[in-house]
Write an enzyme that holds these catalytic residues in place. Structure first.
Site, PDB file in Angstrom:
ATOM      1  N   HIS A 120     -16.155  -7.174   4.351  1.00 34.73           N
ATOM      2  CA  HIS A 120     -16.896  -6.077   5.001  1.00 34.73           C
ATOM      3  C   HIS A 120     -18.360  -6.203   4.603  1.00 34.73           C
ATOM      4  CE1 HIS A 120     -12.744  -4.624   4.311  1.00 34.73           C
ATOM      5  NE2 HIS A 120     -12.888  -4.030   5.486  1.00 34.73           N
ATOM      6  N   GLY A 146     -12.426  -6.362  -2.795  1.00 38.15           N
ATOM      7  CA  GLY A 146     -12.077  -5.202  -3.605  1.00 38.15           C
ATOM      8  C   GLY A 146     -13.261  -4.587  -4.335  1.00 38.15           C
ATOM      9  N   THR A 173      -6.822  -4.843   0.262  1.00 34.09           N
ATOM     10  CA  THR A 173      -5.637  -5.096   1.091  1.00 34.09           C
ATOM     11  C   THR A 173      -5.813  -6.371   1.919  1.00 34.09           C
ATOM     12  OG1 THR A 173      -5.169  -2.741   1.191  1.00 34.09           O
ATOM     13  CG2 THR A 173      -4.137  -4.101   2.878  1.00 34.09           C
ATOM     14  N   LYS A 186     -15.041  -5.756  -8.019  1.00 34.35           N
ATOM     15  CA  LYS A 186     -16.495  -5.964  -8.089  1.00 34.35           C
ATOM     16  C   LYS A 186     -17.125  -5.129  -9.217  1.00 34.35           C
ATOM     17  CE  LYS A 186     -17.050  -5.996  -3.376  1.00 34.35           C
ATOM     18  NZ  LYS A 186     -15.817  -6.560  -2.760  1.00 34.35           N
ATOM     19  N   ASP A 232      -6.308  -1.737  -3.637  1.00 34.54           N
ATOM     20  CA  ASP A 232      -7.657  -2.093  -3.205  1.00 34.54           C
ATOM     21  C   ASP A 232      -7.688  -3.602  -2.959  1.00 34.54           C
ATOM     22  OD1 ASP A 232     -10.397  -1.478  -2.697  1.00 34.54           O
ATOM     23  OD2 ASP A 232     -10.924  -2.322  -4.642  1.00 34.54           O
ATOM     24  N   ASP A 244       0.843  -1.208   0.000  1.00 37.47           N
ATOM     25  CA  ASP A 244       0.000   0.000   0.000  1.00 37.47           C
ATOM     26  C   ASP A 244       0.877   1.256   0.000  1.00 37.47           C
ATOM     27  OD1 ASP A 244      -3.066  -0.884   1.157  1.00 37.47           O
ATOM     28  OD2 ASP A 244      -1.438  -2.255   1.621  1.00 37.47           O
TER      29      ASP A 244
HETATM   30  N1  A3P Z   1     -17.139  -0.823   6.404  1.00 40.17           N
HETATM   31  C1  A3P Z   1     -16.024  -0.388   5.836  1.00 40.17           C
HETATM   32  N2  A3P Z   1     -15.226   0.511   6.434  1.00 40.17           N
HETATM   33  C2  A3P Z   1     -14.093   0.943   5.856  1.00 40.17           C
HETATM   34  N3  A3P Z   1     -13.653   0.531   4.646  1.00 40.17           N
HETATM   35  C3  A3P Z   1     -14.410  -0.354   3.993  1.00 40.17           C
HETATM   36  C4  A3P Z   1     -15.630  -0.860   4.553  1.00 40.17           C
HETATM   37  N4  A3P Z   1     -16.180  -1.711   3.668  1.00 40.17           N
HETATM   38  C5  A3P Z   1     -15.327  -1.764   2.630  1.00 40.17           C
HETATM   39  N5  A3P Z   1     -14.266  -0.956   2.823  1.00 40.17           N
HETATM   40  C6  A3P Z   1     -13.122  -0.788   1.930  1.00 40.17           C
HETATM   41  O1  A3P Z   1     -13.589  -0.858   0.599  1.00 40.17           O
HETATM   42  C7  A3P Z   1     -12.757  -1.673  -0.197  1.00 40.17           C
HETATM   43  C8  A3P Z   1     -13.554  -2.839  -0.733  1.00 40.17           C
HETATM   44  O2  A3P Z   1     -14.000  -3.612   0.352  1.00 40.17           O
HETATM   45  P1  A3P Z   1     -14.459  -5.106   0.192  1.00 40.17           P
HETATM   46  O3  A3P Z   1     -13.307  -5.842  -0.395  1.00 40.17           O
HETATM   47  O4  A3P Z   1     -14.803  -5.565   1.555  1.00 40.17           O
HETATM   48  O5  A3P Z   1     -15.617  -5.051  -0.731  1.00 40.17           O
HETATM   49  C9  A3P Z   1     -11.596  -2.090   0.690  1.00 40.17           C
HETATM   50  O6  A3P Z   1     -10.588  -1.109   0.471  1.00 40.17           O
HETATM   51  P2  A3P Z   1      -9.012  -1.312   0.726  1.00 40.17           P
HETATM   52  O7  A3P Z   1      -8.663  -2.717   0.505  1.00 40.17           O
HETATM   53  O8  A3P Z   1      -8.470  -0.354  -0.278  1.00 40.17           O
HETATM   54  O9  A3P Z   1      -8.818  -0.850   2.122  1.00 40.17           O
HETATM   55  C10 A3P Z   1     -12.180  -1.964   2.082  1.00 40.17           C
HETATM   56  O10 A3P Z   1     -11.230  -1.681   3.085  1.00 40.17           O
HETATM   57 MG    MG Z   2      -9.747   0.350  -1.543  1.00 40.80          MG
END
Ligand code: A3P
Ligand code: MG
Length: 359
Positions: free
Chosen positions: A245, A268, A179, A272, A177, A110
């Site tokens: 998440h 990510g 992480t 998606k 994205d 990152d």
């Molecule tokens: N509730 C939440 N709070 C903070 N960040 C979130 C979140 N839900 C999703 N994200 C961020 O949105 C991106 C896609 O999430 P996901 O993979 O869960 O769909 C990820 O970014 P990063 O990996 O850039 O931090 C994740 O950290």
């Molecule tokens: Mg992200």
């Protein structure tokens, strides 16, 4: 003896010659200095120097140039992401917890990608506002010069420059994205992303997959290197959702579209959005809708929003509101992304999350 009886003194001739040389020096010194500095910066004389792009005073920027630099930034950041993953030394840390209590992770991938992407964009467009997911260390500056070459595929799609006031632009960078999935070595979900918003509206987006080296880009009212698929299932859609998440997203999806609906958990936000498009990358799953119900940040979604919009699709909150990419970093109202569907009809189908407690 000179003609017509005028006698030239040797001292006078010497002074005259020196004065002439001085004038010549003045005329050429600025020009030569300019030439040398161009060569040392790697620019093309007559073709414009590397370094700050757009108008000399930085009052306007050309969106076509911004697209070229955004693609380059996503690729250069992606090289860092790949290098760190392949070294297996991630230096994984927690930045804290999300509102829902998940670890908010950060790695060297990152940080190093962020440094490359941020400084490439900042050096080229010093007057624009750039928001990025990771902290930029001002003591660790890197001047990265753009060679001012706009790739052929961009020139083919976008025939003319598009100048906009620099002060109307906000750039959003996501240097890595997915992480969470990166730390689990689930490489296909990882992307690097750049988005340019003008007056808060997403106008250009780049999503790059560092491990398969696939890049999607699009500019609203400009062009793209990616398109929508030819058909989508609106009745019983395959819905791509977060795997780390998720909140109550599965319940919301099944309640809205019925138990026949397929849920595809994936990492990510960039991945998606690509799942909704016609993407040749072999590791890419396909879906008809993308739904997210928890809080999310603008650098996660702006590039996907711009690409969908450029292709005639939509990304809104779950209640159908457009998202403004200025001001605060976060989005409270969840996300619904669709393409080639009646987006507002989908919004009407969704339950009110505030009332159902599904947030
Ligand atoms: N509730 C939440 N709070 C903070 N960040 C979130 C979140 N839900 C999703 N994200 C961020 O949105 C991106 C896609 O999430 P996901 O993979 O869960 O769909 C990820 O970014 P990063 O990996 O850039 O931090 C994740 O950290
Ligand atoms: Mg992200």
């Amino acid at each position: 003896m000179a003609p017509m009886g005028i006698r030239l003194s040797p001292l006078g001739v010497a002074v005259f010659c020196l004065l002439g040389l001085g004038v010549l020096y003045h005329l050429y010194s600025g020009f030569l200095a300019g030439r040398f500095s161009l060569f040392s910066l790697g620019g093309e004389p007559g073709g414009g120097a590397a370094g700050p792009a757009g108008a000399a005073d930085g009052a306007t920027v050309d969106l076509r140039e911004m697209l070229a630099v955004s693609v380059l930034a996503a690729v250069r950041g992606g090289e860092e992401v790949r290098r760190v993953r392949e070294s297996n030394v991630l230096h994984e840390k927690s930045k804290g917890k999300t509102r829902e209590g998940a670890e908010d992770k950060m790695t060297s991938g990152d940080v190093l990608s962020n440094r490359k992407m941020f400084y490439l964009l900042k050096t080229t467009f010093p007057t624009v506002q750039i928001n990025t997911e990771e902290h930029v260390d001002a003591t660790d500056q890197e001047v990265i010069l753009w060679d001012r070459k706009i790739p052929e595929d961009i020139l083919k799609e976008i025939a003319a420059p598009k100048e906009v006031p620099a002060e109307s632009v906000t750039v959003w960078i996501d240097p890595l994205d997915a992480t969470q999935e990166y730390t689990e070595d689930l490489r296909k979900y990882v992307t690097t992303m750049v988005c340019v918003a003008v007056n808060g509206k997403p106008v250009l987006g780049v999503i790059h997959k560092p491990f398969s080296k696939y890049t999607a880009w699009a500019m609203v009212d400009g062009g793209s290197n990616v398109k929508a698929r030819t058909s989508y299932n609106e009745k019983t859609p395959r819905i791509v959702v977060s795997r780390s998440h998720s909140g109550m997203v599965k319940q919301v999806a099944l309640q809205t579209f019925g138990n026949q609906t397929t849920i595809i958990p994936a990492g990510g936000a960039g991945y998606k959005v690509l799942a909704l498009l016609d993407v040749p990358d072999k590791s890419q799953e396909k879906a008809d809708l993308y739904i997210h119900v928890t809080y999310i940040k603008k650098w996660d979604i702006c590039a996907g929003n711009a690409i969908l919009k450029a292709l005639g699709g939509h990304m809104t909150t779950l209640s159908g509101e457009e998202i403004s990419y200025t001001g605060s970093d976060g989005i409270e109202g969840g996300l619904l992304a669709s393409i080639s569907m009646n987006h507002q009809a989908l919004v009407r189908k969704l339950p009110d999350l505030e009332k159902t407690g599904h947030k």
